[in-house]
Motif scaffolding. Structure first.
Motif, mmCIF file in Angstrom:
data_model
loop_
_atom_site.group_PDB
_atom_site.id
_atom_site.type_symbol
_atom_site.label_atom_id
_atom_site.label_comp_id
_atom_site.label_asym_id
_atom_site.label_seq_id
_atom_site.Cartn_x
_atom_site.Cartn_y
_atom_site.Cartn_z
ATOM 1 N N PRO A 193 0.819 -1.230 0.000
ATOM 2 C CA PRO A 193 0.000 0.000 0.000
ATOM 3 C C PRO A 193 0.847 1.271 0.000
ATOM 4 O O PRO A 193 0.465 2.264 -0.623
ATOM 5 N N GLU A 252 2.112 1.646 -3.628
ATOM 6 C CA GLU A 252 1.022 2.030 -4.529
ATOM 7 C C GLU A 252 0.551 3.458 -4.293
ATOM 8 O O GLU A 252 0.140 4.144 -5.221
ATOM 9 N N SER A 253 0.621 3.920 -3.047
ATOM 10 C CA SER A 253 0.147 5.277 -2.755
ATOM 11 C C SER A 253 1.051 6.351 -3.343
ATOM 12 O O SER A 253 0.628 7.500 -3.477
#
Length: 114
Positions: free
Chosen positions: A72, A75-76
Motif C-alpha cells: 500500500p 502504490e500510494s
C-alpha cells in the motif's frame, strides 16, 4: 543486485508507469474527437491501456520479492506521481486538496515505515 531489491524497483516502476498511463488517458479525454470510434481508438488510449497491461506484468514479477505489508505504501506514491506529471504534461496547477493528499500520503508512508 539482490532479487528483493530488484522487486522493489519493479514495484515502484509499475506505479510510475501506471501514473504515466493515467496522464495519457486524461489527455485523450480532453481532446475533441471526430466520432466515438476515434475516441477509443487513438494512440493515447491504446498506449495508455497497453501500459496498464504492462504494469500488471511488472507487478507479477515485483510481488515475488516485495512484502505485501509494504505494497500500500508503494502504490500510494502514484498520487504523488500523477500530480507531478499533471503539472508538467497537462499544465495543471495542483489544488489545495491535491497538495493535502500528497502531504497525507507522505506522512502515511513515513509513519507506517517506522
Amino acid at each position: 543486485m539482490e532479487w528483493m531489491n530488484i522487486s522493489y524497483v519493479l514495484a515502484f516502476l509499475a506505479v510510475f508507469v501506471a501514473s504515466v498511463s493515467q496522464i495519457l488517458l486524461k489527455q485523450s479525454a480532453e481532446i475533441e474527437h471526430k466520432n466515438i470510434l476515434f475516441k477509443f481508438l487513438n494512440w493515447r488510449v491504446i498506449l495508455g491501456y497497453g501500459l496498464l497491461f504492462g504494469t500488471t506484468v511488472i507487478n507479477v514479477f515485483a510481488y515475488r520479492g516485495v512484502e505485501l505489508k509494504v505494497t500500500p505504501m508503494i502504490e500510494s506514491t502514484g498520487i504523488i506521481w500523477v500530480t507531478i506529471l499533471a503539472v508538467f504534461f497537462l499544465g495543471e496547477r495542483p489544488t489545495k486538496r491535491g497538495l493535502l493528499s500528497i502531504a497525507v500520503t507522505v506522512l502515511g508512508i513515513i509513519v507506517f515505515s517506522l
